[in-house]
Design an enzyme around this catalytic site. Structure first.
Site, short mmCIF file in Angstrom:
data_model
loop_
_atom_site.label_atom_id
_atom_site.label_comp_id
_atom_site.label_asym_id
_atom_site.label_seq_id
_atom_site.Cartn_x
_atom_site.Cartn_y
_atom_site.Cartn_z
N CYS A 1 26.45 41.42 -0.42
CA CYS A 1 25.81 40.71 -1.53
C CYS A 1 24.30 40.88 -1.47
O CYS A 1 23.62 40.22 -0.67
CB CYS A 1 26.18 39.23 -1.47
N CYS B 1 22.35 37.76 -2.31
CA CYS B 1 22.34 36.78 -1.22
C CYS B 1 21.41 37.20 -0.08
O CYS B 1 20.66 36.39 0.46
CB CYS B 1 23.75 36.59 -0.66
N ASP B 2 21.49 38.46 0.31
CA ASP B 2 20.86 38.91 1.55
C ASP B 2 19.74 39.94 1.35
O ASP B 2 19.10 40.35 2.32
CB ASP B 2 21.91 39.52 2.47
#
Length: 300
Positions: A131, A134-135
């Site tokens: 992701c 997300c990261d």
């Protein structure tokens, strides 16, 4: 309490089913073991949802959850272990107790497919991610790789290109399979390099990932992070006793009403056998399944 409808999975299919059930004055419970919203929460930018020019997947998921909660759905965060069909009622067994419903809609979606290489599990969260939204921030001004050549992989690469100094797209085929528009956007990025006909064969590093071994255009790349976007695996294993599954583990249910065998157990969304897996088709599945479940309940 005996719910009219128990929905297993809180993605677009499950939440749409909940909405339609609630609007029909049915009591609804939605169960999800992870983050409500499903895979859409990992999309950094969504432009194909009617009514929205552009928004993040997480924003869309929050809107869906808020809408269903406002309508009066009950929600539980736990893992469903099995479903028992006891005729007029169905028992949904979870790691936090049992729930009883007249109907069950399985909308569990699918999980990220892994490469299946040694030490892959070790490096998940320590260099391997699924992701970018997300990261991605962890790899600002660093070098990353993206494995895959479809829409998801190209979207990940585009987002990462705004953060990382260098992005390698590693595709095992001799061409990218994502939308032409995404390919054009990617080609315009000076810090993106596409490696076609190339396979990841291993990982290097200590406690965290430092590189990948390859077969194809290169033998090795030093990378700080690797984003894997090679498809999904359905989450239907616990329900094989109540849902017919095909050779790939997807639920084979009626296209007309999402019903498995006339037993009040339905499947909707990415977990079922279908050609197109998009937010719009997942929502369609959820609506069809919920309305069919309402008919089933009314005819009991």
């Amino acid at each position: 309490m005996v719910y009219d409808m128990i929905i297993v999975g809180g993605g677009p299919a499950g939440l749409t089913a909940a909405l339609y059930g609630l609007r029909a004055n049915k009591s609804v419970l939605v169960i999800d073991k992870g983050t409500f919203g499903g895979q859409i929460t990992y999309s950094p930018k969504v432009e194909n949802i009617p009514g929205f020019v552009s928004l993040t997947g997480n924003e869309f998921a929050e809107k869906m959850v808020d809408q269903v909660m406002t309508q009066g759905a009950d929600v539980e965060s736990c893992e469903v272990l099995e479903i028992r069909d006891e005729g007029a009622v169905k028992i949904v067994v979870t790691d936090d107790g049992d729930f009883t419903g007249k109907t069950v809609i399985v909308a569990t979606g699918a999980r990220h497919r892994l490469l299946g290489l040694p030490n892959e599990e070790k490096y998940i969260g320590e260099g391997i991610s699924f992701c970018a939204v997300c990261d991605g921030a962890f790899y600002r001004n660093k070098v990353v790789g993206v494995v895959g050549g479809g829409n998801s992989a190209l979207q990940e690469a585009l987002l990462l290109s705004e953060l990382a100094t260098k992005v390698y797209v590693i595709q095992n085929l001799e061409k990218l399979t994502g939308e032409e528009k995404l390919q054009e956007q990617l080609a315009a990025k000076d810090n993106v390099e596409v490696l076609l006909g190339t396979v990841v064969t291993g990982f290097t590093g200590g406690d965290s990932l430092t590189g990948v071994d390859l077969q194809g255009a290169r033998d090795h790349l030093d990378v700080d992070g690797l984003f894997v976007a090679i498809g999904l695996v359905p989450q239907n294993e616990p329900f094989a006793n109540v849902l017919p599954l095909n050779d790939w583990g997807y639920a084979d249910v009626s296209e007309a009403n999402m019903l498995s065998a006339g037993n009040g157990i339905f499947a909707a969304g990415d977990c079922r056998s279908k050609k197109i897996r998009q937010v719009a088709t997942a929502a369609s599945d959820g609506a069809i399944a919920a309305l069919a479940a309402c008919d089933y309940i009314d005819n009991l």
